[in-house]
Scaffold this active site. Structure first.
Site, short mmCIF file in Angstrom:
data_model
loop_
_atom_site.label_atom_id
_atom_site.label_comp_id
_atom_site.label_asym_id
_atom_site.label_seq_id
_atom_site.Cartn_x
_atom_site.Cartn_y
_atom_site.Cartn_z
N ALA A 174 7.75 -1.29 2.52
CA ALA A 174 8.41 -0.63 1.39
C ALA A 174 9.50 0.31 1.90
O ALA A 174 10.61 0.35 1.34
CB ALA A 174 7.39 0.15 0.57
N ALA A 198 0.85 -1.19 0.00
CA ALA A 198 0.00 0.00 0.00
C ALA A 198 0.89 1.25 0.00
O ALA A 198 2.10 1.16 0.27
CB ALA A 198 -0.91 0.00 1.22
N GLN A 229 1.34 3.71 2.02
CA GLN A 229 2.06 3.98 3.25
C GLN A 229 2.67 2.70 3.84
O GLN A 229 2.71 2.50 5.06
CB GLN A 229 1.15 4.65 4.27
CG GLN A 229 0.94 6.13 4.01
CD GLN A 229 2.23 6.95 4.19
OE1 GLN A 229 3.09 6.62 4.99
NE2 GLN A 229 2.34 8.04 3.44
N SER A 230 3.18 1.85 2.98
CA SER A 230 3.76 0.58 3.41
C SER A 230 5.01 0.76 4.26
O SER A 230 5.99 1.36 3.83
CB SER A 230 4.10 -0.25 2.17
OG SER A 230 4.91 -1.36 2.51
N ASN A 231 4.98 0.20 5.48
CA ASN A 231 6.18 0.18 6.32
C ASN A 231 7.24 -0.75 5.71
O ASN A 231 8.44 -0.48 5.79
CB ASN A 231 5.82 -0.32 7.72
CG ASN A 231 4.88 0.60 8.45
OD1 ASN A 231 5.09 1.80 8.51
ND2 ASN A 231 3.82 0.04 9.01
#
Length: 332
Positions: free
Chosen positions: A79, A73, A75-77
């Protein structure tokens, strides 16, 4: 169980602390609450994916990769930590972002984890909600191969048997700390999404015959779907470490009553939990994962779900960078 057979690089500050939360415990009036501080893994503000990336990047480097590709997504942590790990290893990084939240605000699209992704030099590819992310990453990989790169695909959340090794190791680490502190752990609780954290913990705990119930608080999928996803990965992970057959279907328990309207959408319970932990213990929890996980834990304590338990450990999987993306929605 020797994890040393698997390629691994050093990215995390380990072991992460295991801390008692006296003020939250008193406030809840229930069992003792401890927190396993995987928000303190160190890489790019920390978080649980760093443990997974130690094994994933180790595998990528062994295979001669020049670039990594992952997805999540906006706001992927995961990523954010992947982009930082790639930079640290001298690899390029492409992130495929699925826009799962309709009408997302400007802070959500540009701040928090996204800002950090850009600082780490990641290339970003945006796709619509519902896109086949596996196919999209494979398409990126083919394009990069044509450019002379050697791509390595990391699934969303780093959730495959290689990545799950990070949480097999966390299970070993937690049991060692509990033994050192003379602590009998009655339950382990954490937020569960892409399944790798819970699968790794389940495989790790069962492989050392630790009879500790594990509860995942879901952040997206319905309970049956989430439990099956975790079980399948836990089975594969157990086989990967030479412990086939140790994880049973009944060992995988998820509670998905705290998701709210959907993945990444704030709830009142999450907001209250984030404020409570900040103001009682000076700890930052995130709106997507740990906030909803802690909201579930708090509510289940109040409902007597943990009756008879003395000590509960909550695995804090990080994500505080995401707070800035939700600044316009959090009520303080």
């Amino acid at each position: 169980m020797l994890l040393s057979h698997h390629p691994r690089i050093s990215l995390a500050h380990l072991p992460t602390p295991l801390e008692f939360l006296p003020r939250l415990t008193k406030h809840l009036g229930g069992p003792n609450i401890f927190v396993k501080r995987d928000d303190c893994t160190g890489l790019a503000t920390g978080g649980n994916k760093t443990r997974k990336l130690e094994f994933l990047l180790g595998d990528a480097l062994r295979k001669g990769a020049t670039t990594v590709i992952t997805a999540g997504a906006v706001q992927s942590n995961h990523a954010r930590q992947t982009a930082a790990a790639a930079a640290k290893c001298g690899l390029a990084c492409t992130i495929v972002f699925e826009h799962r939240i309709e009408g997302a605000s400007e802070p959500y699209l540009e701040s928090g984890n996204v800002l950090l992704d850009k600082l780490f030099g990641a290339r970003i590819r945006n796709v619509a909600k519902g896109t086949d992310m596996t196919a999209e990453m494979e398409a990126v990989a083919e394009q990069l191969k044509e450019e002379g790169e050697v791509p390595y695909i990391i699934p969303g959340g780093g959730s495959n048997p290689v990545g799950a090794l990070g949480y097999v190791n966390c299970a070993f680490e937690l049991m060692m700390q509990a033994n050192q502190q003379g602590l009998v752990v009655d339950h382990v609780v954490h937020a569960t999404g892409s399944a790798g954290t819970q699968a790794g913990l389940a495989a790790g705990l069962k492989s050392v015959h630790a009879d500790v119930p594990l509860l995942g608080i879901g952040v997206g999928a319905p309970r049956e779907e989430q439990e099956q996803r975790v079980f399948e990965l836990a089975e594969r992970t157990a086989g990967f470490i030479g412990a086939s057959g140790t994880v049973r279907r009944e060992d995988i328990v998820c509670n998905c009553d705290y998701v709210g309207p959907g993945y990444g959408v704030p709830t009142k319970g999450m907001n209250s939990a984030v404020l409570l932990l900040a103001q009682l213990e000076g700890l930052l929890f995130d709106p997507v994962y740990t906030g909803k996980g802690m909201a579930g834990l708090i509510d289940l304590v109040a409902k007597g779900w943990f009756e008879g338990a003395e000590n509960i450990v909550f695995i804090h999987t990080g994500g505080s960078a995401g707070l800035f993306a939700y600044a316009d929605q959090l009520q303080t």
